[in-house]
Scaffold this motif. Structure first.
Motif, PDB file in Angstrom:
ATOM      1  N   HIS A 127     -40.876 -20.634  15.954  1.00  0.00           N
ATOM      2  CA  HIS A 127     -40.674 -19.189  15.811  1.00  0.00           C
ATOM      3  C   HIS A 127     -39.349 -18.796  16.476  1.00  0.00           C
ATOM      4  O   HIS A 127     -38.564 -18.015  15.922  1.00  0.00           O
ATOM      5  CB  HIS A 127     -41.834 -18.413  16.439  1.00  0.00           C
ATOM      6  CG  HIS A 127     -43.005 -18.228  15.531  1.00  0.00           C
ATOM      7  ND1 HIS A 127     -43.998 -19.162  15.398  1.00  0.00           N
ATOM      8  CD2 HIS A 127     -43.346 -17.193  14.693  1.00  0.00           C
ATOM      9  CE1 HIS A 127     -44.907 -18.722  14.539  1.00  0.00           C
ATOM     10  NE2 HIS A 127     -44.528 -17.537  14.087  1.00  0.00           N
TER      11      HIS A 127
ATOM     12  N   CYS B 199     -47.824 -17.832  21.640  1.00  0.00           N
ATOM     13  CA  CYS B 199     -48.168 -19.075  20.942  1.00  0.00           C
ATOM     14  C   CYS B 199     -48.604 -20.149  21.927  1.00  0.00           C
ATOM     15  O   CYS B 199     -48.217 -21.312  21.785  1.00  0.00           O
ATOM     16  CB  CYS B 199     -46.959 -19.576  20.146  1.00  0.00           C
ATOM     17  SG  CYS B 199     -46.395 -18.514  18.822  1.00  0.00           S
TER      18      CYS B 199
ATOM     19  N   SER C 169     -45.744 -26.343  11.430  1.00  0.00           N
ATOM     20  CA  SER C 169     -45.201 -25.256  12.241  1.00  0.00           C
ATOM     21  C   SER C 169     -43.804 -24.813  11.817  1.00  0.00           C
ATOM     22  O   SER C 169     -43.508 -23.614  11.773  1.00  0.00           O
ATOM     23  CB  SER C 169     -45.169 -25.657  13.715  1.00  0.00           C
ATOM     24  OG  SER C 169     -46.461 -25.707  14.266  1.00  0.00           O
TER      25      SER C 169
ATOM     26  N   SER D  42     -43.608 -21.062  10.501  1.00  0.00           N
ATOM     27  CA  SER D  42     -42.978 -20.116  11.421  1.00  0.00           C
ATOM     28  C   SER D  42     -41.861 -19.327  10.763  1.00  0.00           C
ATOM     29  O   SER D  42     -41.666 -18.148  11.076  1.00  0.00           O
ATOM     30  CB  SER D  42     -42.418 -20.866  12.644  1.00  0.00           C
ATOM     31  OG  SER D  42     -43.451 -21.478  13.373  1.00  0.00           O
TER      32      SER D  42
END
Length: 385
Positions: A19, A200, A371, A375
């Protein structure tokens, strides 16, 4: 130190880090706040296999995007990515049927895979036993990483090239909205402010929002994994995922034969009781990582899983592994339990506190594979809101 940012990420594992990565690429100022001196959770306690092939179509798409991102970073900075492919080895006719059906599904989805005959498998994978192998399904685009190295290398890359701020040994005890901005407060009373905060940090968010945590559908999975001593004069060409994996991974649930084949299984068998499937991946030091198992508890009851290792599970996995591959040694140098949170009813846990505090966790076993791709899309959704 400037304690004001566009975005704060609480948790420096793979989900939080990517992220931050995508936000930095967009030009935002970002701070990752990590409670330990380096990430120590699920991100580093796994196999290090990036296998979009094992996921349902939605998450395979995220995984395929992740592959692009990993390979792009690797061209600039060594984060331990090796493109050596993944193979699923079928041990009987049912599993051959499943890999043939999955091969067709992936052909329709334009995801590269190919069926290998028994002889091709035996020639490609040193030590693979003829008595076990019937055929294989090979995915050439897939990669492995060294999980204990990758996240640290990725952090270094982001600090060096994207000017990321990563603050370790920082435990966040409160996150709240104040005057149109979010404020994260550390255990030492230090404050970091940002327009938005994304949390997270796995099941650790229970300390920040215990009511939300206790009312969630999160469950925690405990995995047992082992690592052999370095193998002398032995090379394993990529990841091997065996028949029990074919019977477990969600990608195969999209196969026409799946329900019938699963209905014939004994739910009380040892492998089903403890969620065992057999994976092999050689680390850069020549050792082979193998496992794993799955035991579950609700997030509120995580302590019931314990932190000890069930040696009956380890012994069973070694016994099964020896049926699949003859390694020079099965002497184990390390054993560990990994823990990850996942949702019982949804793909991932997402909850917003007000407009600008977002909890994103519970990605489960999809973290290393999904991920990076997830993300990117999820960050844009958060920014649009």
């Amino acid at each position: 130190m400037n304690n004001k940012y566009d975005l704060i990420i609480v948790g420096g594992g793979v989900l939080g880090t990517f992220h931050a990565f995508h936000a930095l690429k967009k030009g935002f100022s970002v701070a990752i706040l990590e409670k330990n001196s380096k990430p120590q959770g699920a991100t580093v306690r796994n196999f290090g296999q990036v296998v979009p092939s094992g996921m349902n179509q939605k998450w395979q798409n995220y995984g395929r995007k992740s592959l692009e991102i990993y390979k792009s970073i690797q061209q600039e900075f060594d984060i331990s990515i090796r493109q050596n492919g993944t193979i699923y080895i079928a041990s009987n006719d049912e599993e051959v049927q499943l890999i043939e059906e999955l091969h067709q599904i992936n052909k329709n989805n334009n995801y590269s895979s190919r069926i290998l005959t028994k002889q091709q498998c035996l020639e490609k994978y040193n030590g693979l036993k003829s008595s076990y192998c019937k055929a294989g399904l090979f995915f050439p685009e897939e990669v492995t990483v060294e999980p204990t190295k990758m996240i640290h290398a990725l952090h270094s890359f982001m600090i060096k090239t994207l000017k990321a701020t990563i603050i370790y040994n920082t435990t966040i005890v409160n996150v709240e909205e104040q005057n149109e901005e979010t404020v994260a407060i550390t255990s030492e009373g230090k404050k970091y402010s940002a327009t938005k905060t994304i949390i997270c940090n796995g099941s650790d968010f229970k300390a920040l929002f215990p009511i939300i945590y206790n009312q969630s559908d999160l469950i925690v999975s405990k995995l047992q994994i082992m690592q052999t001593k370095p193998q002398k004069n032995y090379k394993l060409n990529g990841s091997i995922l065996a028949g029990l994996t074919i019977r477990r991974y969600e990608a195969f649930e999209e196969c026409a034969s799946w329900k019938t084949i699963k209905a014939n299984e004994n739910p009380e068998s040892f492998e089903n009781k403890f969620g065992v499937h057999i994976l092999f991946k050689q680390a850069t030091d020549g050792s082979v990582i193998l496992g794993d198992s799955h035991e579950y508890a609700t997030a509120k009851e995580i302590d019931n899983l314990g932190f000890d290792l069930n040696m009956d599970i380890d012994n069973f996995m070694i016994k099964e592994a020896k049926k699949i591959i003859d390694l020079p040694t099965y002497e184990i140098q390390q054993r560990w339990a990994g823990f990850y949170s996942q949702c019982k009813n949804t793909d991932i846990f997402e909850r917003s506190i007000g407009k600008n505090i977002h909890i994103i966790t519970g990605i489960g076993g999809k973290g290393m594979t999904g991920s990076a791709g997830f993300s990117e899309e999820n960050l844009q959704k958060i920014l649009n809101n």
